[in-house]
Design a protein around this motif. Structure first.
Motif, mmCIF file in Angstrom:
data_model
loop_
_atom_site.group_PDB
_atom_site.id
_atom_site.type_symbol
_atom_site.label_atom_id
_atom_site.label_comp_id
_atom_site.label_asym_id
_atom_site.label_seq_id
_atom_site.Cartn_x
_atom_site.Cartn_y
_atom_site.Cartn_z
ATOM 1 N N HIS A 114 12.239 29.626 47.404
ATOM 2 C CA HIS A 114 10.947 29.879 48.024
ATOM 3 C C HIS A 114 9.886 29.071 47.302
ATOM 4 O O HIS A 114 10.084 28.623 46.177
ATOM 5 N N LYS A 115 8.778 28.889 47.983
ATOM 6 C CA LYS A 115 7.657 28.190 47.369
ATOM 7 C C LYS A 115 6.774 29.214 46.669
ATOM 8 O O LYS A 115 6.568 30.319 47.167
ATOM 9 N N SER A 116 6.264 28.833 45.546
ATOM 10 C CA SER A 116 5.385 29.709 44.792
ATOM 11 C C SER A 116 3.998 29.705 45.436
ATOM 12 O O SER A 116 3.520 28.678 45.903
ATOM 13 N N SER A 117 3.376 30.846 45.477
ATOM 14 C CA SER A 117 2.031 30.979 46.037
ATOM 15 C C SER A 117 1.096 31.449 44.935
ATOM 16 O O SER A 117 1.238 32.566 44.431
#
Length: 150
Positions: A114-117
């Motif tokens: 997943h992409k970090s937010s």
């Protein structure tokens, strides 16, 4: 983990705000409570976890520690001691404890993709800094949903 999420959602201040609103899917809450139920020694949770082998997962260590403690207390470390001082170790107990640890470590190498937010990370960090007790949260819930409103 799932247990903490379920506990957080089930807190009185949270339920007071979201009850009868579209923000909470009652079926989802029922499913979460079913999975995290202690019935049958966490039977549903254990079955769900077994199906997730090989996938990213964060097992609840409370169940693992409970298993280890129960096994530690129930089974003797030493099977018998002889007159000459020779000690027989309970090998079955050692193997079972090793098996419990190995089961937990199965999930260690699996990663979520997943992409970090940054905004979510900031929200989590600020939430952890300003932890409040349930009484304070209940009072705060009145600013969102005043008494007597439905």
């Amino acid at each position: 983990t799932l247990f903490e999420i379920t506990a957080g959602i089930s807190q009185t201040p949270v339920m007071r705000i979201v009850k009868n609103q579209e923000g909470l899917d009652e079926r989802l809450l029922t499913d979460l409570k079913h999975i995290t139920s202690m019935n049958g020694n966490y039977k549903v949770y254990r079955g769900s976890l077994a199906r997730e082998r090989g996938r990213p997962c964060v097992p609840y260590f409370g169940v693992l520690l409970r298993d280890m403690l129960c096994y530690e207390e129930a089974k003797p470390k030493i099977k018998s001691t002889f007159e000459d001082g020779t000690v027989w170790v309970n090998v079955k107990k050692c193997m079972r404890m090793g098996s419990l640890v190995a089961d937990a470590l199965l999930f260690r190498g699996n990663r979520y993709v997943h992409k970090s937010s940054q905004s979510i990370l900031d929200l989590i960090e600020s939430s952890m800094r300003c932890a409040r007790n349930e009484d304070t949260l209940y009072e705060m819930s009145y600013s969102i949903k005043p008494r007597g409103t439905k």
